[in-house]
Design a protein around this motif. Sequence first.
Motif, mmCIF file in Angstrom:
data_model
loop_
_atom_site.group_PDB
_atom_site.id
_atom_site.type_symbol
_atom_site.label_atom_id
_atom_site.label_comp_id
_atom_site.label_asym_id
_atom_site.label_seq_id
_atom_site.Cartn_x
_atom_site.Cartn_y
_atom_site.Cartn_z
ATOM 1 N N SER A 116 64.451 1.422 -5.319
ATOM 2 C CA SER A 116 64.073 1.286 -6.804
ATOM 3 C C SER A 116 62.539 1.666 -6.919
ATOM 4 C CB SER A 116 64.381 0.246 -7.626
ATOM 5 O OG SER A 116 63.504 -0.853 -7.135
ATOM 6 N N GLY A 117 62.055 2.261 -7.996
ATOM 7 C CA GLY A 117 60.908 2.466 -8.591
ATOM 8 C C GLY A 117 60.092 1.130 -8.288
ATOM 9 N N SER A 118 60.460 0.134 -8.723
ATOM 10 C CA SER A 118 59.838 -1.168 -8.817
ATOM 11 C C SER A 118 59.238 -1.576 -7.459
ATOM 12 C CB SER A 118 60.624 -2.326 -9.451
ATOM 13 O OG SER A 118 61.047 -2.006 -10.878
ATOM 14 N N GLU A 246 54.721 8.107 -10.325
ATOM 15 C CA GLU A 246 55.695 9.708 -10.701
ATOM 16 C C GLU A 246 57.171 9.200 -10.729
ATOM 17 O OE1 GLU A 246 54.643 13.280 -10.702
ATOM 18 O OE2 GLU A 246 52.901 13.292 -9.049
ATOM 19 N N VAL A 247 57.444 7.850 -11.230
ATOM 20 C CA VAL A 247 58.861 7.461 -11.019
ATOM 21 C C VAL A 247 59.639 8.464 -12.304
ATOM 22 C CG1 VAL A 247 60.658 5.933 -11.822
ATOM 23 C CG2 VAL A 247 58.604 5.424 -10.117
ATOM 24 N N ILE A 248 58.793 8.887 -13.289
ATOM 25 C CA ILE A 248 59.548 9.678 -14.297
ATOM 26 C C ILE A 248 59.151 11.221 -14.275
ATOM 27 C CG2 ILE A 248 59.505 10.268 -16.917
ATOM 28 C CD1 ILE A 248 59.354 7.330 -17.382
ATOM 29 N N GLY A 272 61.072 8.198 -7.984
ATOM 30 C CA GLY A 272 62.524 7.674 -8.103
ATOM 31 C C GLY A 272 63.284 8.425 -8.994
ATOM 32 N N LYS A 273 63.693 7.664 -9.948
ATOM 33 C CA LYS A 273 64.841 8.600 -10.921
ATOM 34 C C LYS A 273 65.203 9.840 -10.392
ATOM 35 C CE LYS A 273 62.858 5.894 -14.806
ATOM 36 N NZ LYS A 273 63.654 4.966 -15.414
ATOM 37 N N ALA A 274 64.734 10.895 -10.730
ATOM 38 C CA ALA A 274 65.368 12.143 -10.952
ATOM 39 C C ALA A 274 65.438 12.762 -9.378
ATOM 40 C CB ALA A 274 64.431 13.361 -11.519
#
Length: 431
Positions: A116-118, A246-248, A272-274
């Motif tokens: 996860s990003g966290s 840069e998670v988003i 993370g995410k994308a």
Amino acid sequence: MADRYRRSRELYERACRSLAGGVSSEFRRFSQPVPLFYERAAGARLWDVDGNEYLDFTLSQGPLLLGHSHAEVLRAVAEATERGQLFAGQYQAELELAEAICGLVPCAELVRFSLSGSEAVHAALRLARAYTGRQRWLRFEGHYHGWFDEVAWSISAPSVEALGPVEAPRPVPWSEGLGPCPPLVVLPWNNEPLLREAFARWGHELAAVITEPVMCNHGCIEPQPGYLQLLRELCSQYGSLLIFDEVITGFRLGLGGAQAYYGVTPDLAVFGKALASGFPLSVLAGRREVMRLVAEGRVIHAGTMNSGQPGVAAALATLRIMQGEAIHTQLFERGRRLMQQLQEAAASLALPVRVMGPGPMFHVGFTPLAVVRDYRDTLHYDRARYAAFVQAMQERGIRLIGRGLWYISAAHTEADVEQAAQAAAEVWRAA
Ligand SMILES: Cc1ncc(COP(=O)(O)O)c(C=O)c1O
């Protein structure tokens, strides 16, 4: 009148008896009239258990940049997991992914994977403290860096007054139960004089500055010209590490992330995410000299589930598709077109709507302010009015994030952009 959400209501009531609050993440609690239950998703759309169809601009909080259920991504995951789902040992695909990221992201000379990003943020801050031998670090009001204790300060506040004086903001806890406040310096973002003053006072004590390169989580505010460059210069001058969260923005503003888009290279960055199209994977990336401490085991980074096959296979497929189809031009074009149409629809009705952001993600909100440049400004947004808008859009089959952020995916067509803009215009006309 028939209840559009009857099944969701029933399931939610049942869920509240076994799941705390009926959900598994705080952000899911706010959906109205109840958190909806979904059954399936494909491309730019998903369907709830009552058979309602939604054109999705949440991308499930961002990860579904290629759209839901992308066939090539799902196939890659299925093929990889046929051979095993978690070796907790080394395998070639993991190293191919590391090589690919090092080839794309400017600051990435060495990387480590988490889920996860966290977690990746947590590792970045630990590493920054170890590398510099300093404890204090600087964060900005309204930036979100995950839900762990050390970053759960000054994410949001009930009022401007609660944030304290602008020249000396006080850390505001995000949750009950946090440990003692870490040695933080908190600042409003996008404010050069305050940044210079903070460095003059604290610079030699700062292990790191952590920032979202675009303040996506409140207002989708871009950095003022020169602001990220100034951060870079001050960090270099005072020996502090610059961390981009840069998670988003990662893989969304381009394959090199915000650091390539704005031309500013941080010391460390987290993604993370994308990257993995909704499968669990995050990345800590950074300069070799800094990451060496992780490589040598002086800074511990660990995790049983790290770099499991689903996330790695999904990320490799996602990168392959992004590179092959040059999707970013389309993301910017469609996003900007939708932004323009929404802004024009609001202007024609003389509504105080502000639409802002780079395009692949942007923010919509009701505010009288002509300029929105930091979190304090976003507190002037009329949240109740936007919540009513989100619900009215949901009735028309458009799924939006409650706090105003819109995400564009590669699956959104021009017709989808028209549909969303038209629905918004209808809602605003009827209000
Ligand atoms: C900028 C940013 N950083 C970190 C995180 C935390 O990532 P995760 O939810 O994967 O832990 C998020 C999540 O929304 C985010 O937007």
